[in-house]
Design a protein around this motif. Structure first.
Motif, PDB file in Angstrom:
ATOM      1  N   UNK A   1      37.799   6.884 -12.999  1.00  0.00           N
ATOM      2  CA  UNK A   1      38.019   8.328 -13.145  1.00  0.00           C
ATOM      3  C   UNK A   1      37.245   8.931 -14.314  1.00  0.00           C
ATOM      4  N   UNK A   2      36.902   8.121 -15.301  1.00  0.00           N
ATOM      5  CA  UNK A   2      36.252   8.639 -16.497  1.00  0.00           C
ATOM      6  C   UNK A   2      37.223   9.112 -17.549  1.00  0.00           C
ATOM      7  N   UNK A   3      38.511   9.168 -17.228  1.00  0.00           N
ATOM      8  CA  UNK A   3      39.538   9.639 -18.161  1.00  0.00           C
ATOM      9  C   UNK A   3      40.752   8.741 -18.035  1.00  0.00           C
ATOM     10  N   UNK A   4      41.263   8.267 -19.141  1.00  0.00           N
ATOM     11  CA  UNK A   4      42.479   7.461 -19.056  1.00  0.00           C
ATOM     12  C   UNK A   4      43.693   8.309 -19.397  1.00  0.00           C
ATOM     13  N   UNK A   5      44.842   7.770 -19.095  1.00  0.00           N
ATOM     14  CA  UNK A   5      46.101   8.363 -19.542  1.00  0.00           C
ATOM     15  C   UNK A   5      46.432   7.675 -20.856  1.00  0.00           C
ATOM     16  N   UNK A   6      46.234   8.351 -21.955  1.00  0.00           N
ATOM     17  CA  UNK A   6      46.454   7.728 -23.255  1.00  0.00           C
ATOM     18  C   UNK A   6      47.918   7.324 -23.413  1.00  0.00           C
ATOM     19  N   UNK A   7      48.190   6.251 -24.169  1.00  0.00           N
ATOM     20  CA  UNK A   7      49.575   5.814 -24.330  1.00  0.00           C
ATOM     21  C   UNK A   7      50.519   6.908 -24.801  1.00  0.00           C
ATOM     22  N   UNK A   8      50.105   7.744 -25.723  1.00  0.00           N
ATOM     23  CA  UNK A   8      50.992   8.818 -26.194  1.00  0.00           C
ATOM     24  C   UNK A   8      51.286   9.820 -25.077  1.00  0.00           C
ATOM     25  N   UNK A   9      50.311  10.072 -24.206  1.00  0.00           N
ATOM     26  CA  UNK A   9      50.540  10.939 -23.048  1.00  0.00           C
ATOM     27  C   UNK A   9      51.530  10.277 -22.093  1.00  0.00           C
ATOM     28  N   UNK A  10      51.374   8.988 -21.900  1.00  0.00           N
ATOM     29  CA  UNK A  10      52.275   8.248 -21.025  1.00  0.00           C
ATOM     30  C   UNK A  10      53.710   8.297 -21.568  1.00  0.00           C
TER      31      UNK A  10
ATOM     32  N   UNK B   1      53.677   1.291 -24.412  1.00  0.00           N
ATOM     33  CA  UNK B   1      54.437   2.133 -23.483  1.00  0.00           C
ATOM     34  C   UNK B   1      55.624   1.366 -22.921  1.00  0.00           C
ATOM     35  N   UNK B   2      55.418   0.096 -22.585  1.00  0.00           N
ATOM     36  CA  UNK B   2      56.520  -0.721 -22.076  1.00  0.00           C
ATOM     37  C   UNK B   2      57.680  -0.776 -23.061  1.00  0.00           C
ATOM     38  N   UNK B   3      57.360  -0.914 -24.333  1.00  0.00           N
ATOM     39  CA  UNK B   3      58.415  -1.075 -25.341  1.00  0.00           C
ATOM     40  C   UNK B   3      59.136   0.227 -25.641  1.00  0.00           C
ATOM     41  N   UNK B   4      58.530   1.356 -25.286  1.00  0.00           N
ATOM     42  CA  UNK B   4      59.119   2.637 -25.637  1.00  0.00           C
ATOM     43  C   UNK B   4      59.621   3.459 -24.473  1.00  0.00           C
ATOM     44  N   UNK B   5      59.539   2.938 -23.251  1.00  0.00           N
ATOM     45  CA  UNK B   5      59.961   3.700 -22.076  1.00  0.00           C
ATOM     46  C   UNK B   5      60.634   2.780 -21.068  1.00  0.00           C
ATOM     47  N   UNK B   6      61.116   3.380 -19.993  1.00  0.00           N
ATOM     48  CA  UNK B   6      61.657   2.615 -18.870  1.00  0.00           C
ATOM     49  C   UNK B   6      60.723   2.678 -17.669  1.00  0.00           C
ATOM     50  N   UNK B   7      59.463   3.026 -17.882  1.00  0.00           N
ATOM     51  CA  UNK B   7      58.502   3.053 -16.791  1.00  0.00           C
ATOM     52  C   UNK B   7      58.307   1.651 -16.214  1.00  0.00           C
ATOM     53  N   UNK B   8      58.255   1.583 -14.921  1.00  0.00           N
ATOM     54  CA  UNK B   8      57.980   0.314 -14.239  1.00  0.00           C
ATOM     55  C   UNK B   8      56.465   0.127 -14.193  1.00  0.00           C
ATOM     56  N   UNK B   9      55.980  -0.934 -14.805  1.00  0.00           N
ATOM     57  CA  UNK B   9      54.539  -1.177 -14.880  1.00  0.00           C
ATOM     58  C   UNK B   9      54.112  -2.201 -13.834  1.00  0.00           C
ATOM     59  N   UNK B  10      53.158  -1.796 -12.991  1.00  0.00           N
ATOM     60  CA  UNK B  10      52.584  -2.676 -11.988  1.00  0.00           C
ATOM     61  C   UNK B  10      51.150  -3.019 -12.380  1.00  0.00           C
ATOM     62  N   UNK B  11      50.833  -4.307 -12.404  1.00  0.00           N
ATOM     63  CA  UNK B  11      49.462  -4.731 -12.680  1.00  0.00           C
ATOM     64  C   UNK B  11      48.572  -4.274 -11.533  1.00  0.00           C
ATOM     65  N   UNK B  12      47.522  -3.527 -11.863  1.00  0.00           N
ATOM     66  CA  UNK B  12      46.567  -3.115 -10.856  1.00  0.00           C
ATOM     67  C   UNK B  12      45.342  -4.001 -10.821  1.00  0.00           C
ATOM     68  N   UNK B  13      45.291  -4.962 -11.739  1.00  0.00           N
ATOM     69  CA  UNK B  13      44.179  -5.921 -11.822  1.00  0.00           C
ATOM     70  C   UNK B  13      44.791  -7.312 -11.679  1.00  0.00           C
ATOM     71  N   UNK B  14      44.387  -8.029 -10.667  1.00  0.00           N
ATOM     72  CA  UNK B  14      45.072  -9.276 -10.307  1.00  0.00           C
ATOM     73  C   UNK B  14      45.051 -10.330 -11.401  1.00  0.00           C
ATOM     74  N   UNK B  15      44.033 -10.328 -12.247  1.00  0.00           N
ATOM     75  CA  UNK B  15      43.987 -11.316 -13.331  1.00  0.00           C
ATOM     76  C   UNK B  15      45.085 -11.078 -14.369  1.00  0.00           C
ATOM     77  N   UNK B  16      45.752  -9.921 -14.286  1.00  0.00           N
ATOM     78  CA  UNK B  16      46.825  -9.603 -15.234  1.00  0.00           C
ATOM     79  C   UNK B  16      48.214  -9.749 -14.630  1.00  0.00           C
ATOM     80  N   UNK B  17      48.315 -10.234 -13.408  1.00  0.00           N
ATOM     81  CA  UNK B  17      49.627 -10.283 -12.751  1.00  0.00           C
ATOM     82  C   UNK B  17      50.657 -11.000 -13.609  1.00  0.00           C
TER      83      UNK B  17
END
Length: 301
Positions: A149-158, A183-199
């Protein structure tokens, strides 16, 4: 920053496949093939299917095709699996329209990518996601993939977006493991690995699971990584992750988009896939043979 220790419940399951969109030989949408592929993926261990994402060739499918695909896959899988519809575009109004159409077609949630090409600043990125989340009653998965996309969602935005009641999850292709853990430590967002090497790595630090392109090929093998970890056999989980790396690399890091490589191998296996739509081009025979060899070695492991 408030720290939470509980792992969020998976809103769409743990093992999700970023499903390809099958086409006929003439390039038309193959709904029968989509239903057969979806049924196979769910039978082989997928908890959910993500339709019309990057792997699903969303830039080259029409709005009507996207809705038809959701309806057909819902008919095929019923309530056995969640359906998340990719609705992200570079246009907020169009994204809202697609989200409403996906809800009407029977999706359980929507995947919304960061607006691309225009490179909006973070306040505009945040407003885009809030507008989409306010537009329908469905839960929203944020798709963070700055390499495309050329733009990330910065952790503070998340962290700010996590306060929205319908923003529930992230498909993480940021390659920023530190920011992800923040972000994981500060929210209840469910994080899904989108890159298989990080599963396994993401799952081990509190991630929810994965949204995987490679799962089109080996859904059961990838799910087994999570199952082994949940059973407390972390050594086996690591071994299974390592065994999958050759196919992951061949599929995702060989100079071709994952859509191209996955469709090449599915076609070679006589499974529903069909051609890619231009500007993508099919893989050559040498590439397909290499994929087939990596696939056979993983299946035999």
């Amino acid at each position: 920053m408030t720290t939470t220790t509980a792992t969020p419940a998976p809103p769409f399951g743990r093992a999700l496949c970023a499903m390809i969109t099958p086409f006929t030989d003439s390039g038309a949408l193959d709904l029968d093939g989509a239903q057969r592929l979806a049924d196979r993926l769910v039978t082989e261990g997928c908890d959910g299917l993500v339709l019309s994402g990057t792997t699903g060739e969303s830039p080259t499918t029409t709005d009507a095709e996207k809705s038809a695909l959701v309806r057909a896959v819902r008919e095929a899988v019923g309530e056995r699996a969640s359906i998340v519809a990719g609705v992200g575009t570079a246009d907020t109004r169009h994204t809202v329209e697609l989200a409403l159409a996906a809800e009407k077609a029977g999706a359980d949630g929507v995947l919304v990518v960061t607006p691309y090409y225009s490179r909006p600043p973070q306040d505009a990125v945040e407003e885009h996601f809030r507008t989409v989340a306010d537009a329908s009653g469905m839960p929203v998965v944020l798709y963070d993939i700055p390499g495309r996309t050329g733009t990330r969602i910065e952790p503070d935005t998340m962290l700010r977006l996590a306060a929205h009641p319908r923003i529930v999850a992230v498909k993480d292709c940021s390659y920023d493991f530190l920011g992800t853990q923040k972000v994981l430590s500060g929210t209840e967002l469910a994080y899904y690995a989108g890159c298989e090497e990080h599963i396994l790595a993401l799952y081990a630090v509190g991630g929810t699971g994965y949204v995987s392109t490679v799962a089109n090929l080996v859904p059961r093998q990838l799910r087994s990584i999570l199952d082994a970890f949940d059973a407390g056999d972390t050594a086996r989980a690591a071994r299974l992750q390592q065994q999958a790396i050759e196919l992951i690399e061949s599929t995702m890091s060989a100079g071709l988009p994952g859509t191209v490589t996955v469709k090449a191998l599915l076609n070679d296996l006589d499974l529903p896939a069909g051609p890619v739509r231009a500007p993508l081009r099919p893989a050559d025979r040498k590439t397909t043979d290499g994929l087939r060899s990596a696939y056979e070695r993983l299946r035999a492991a």
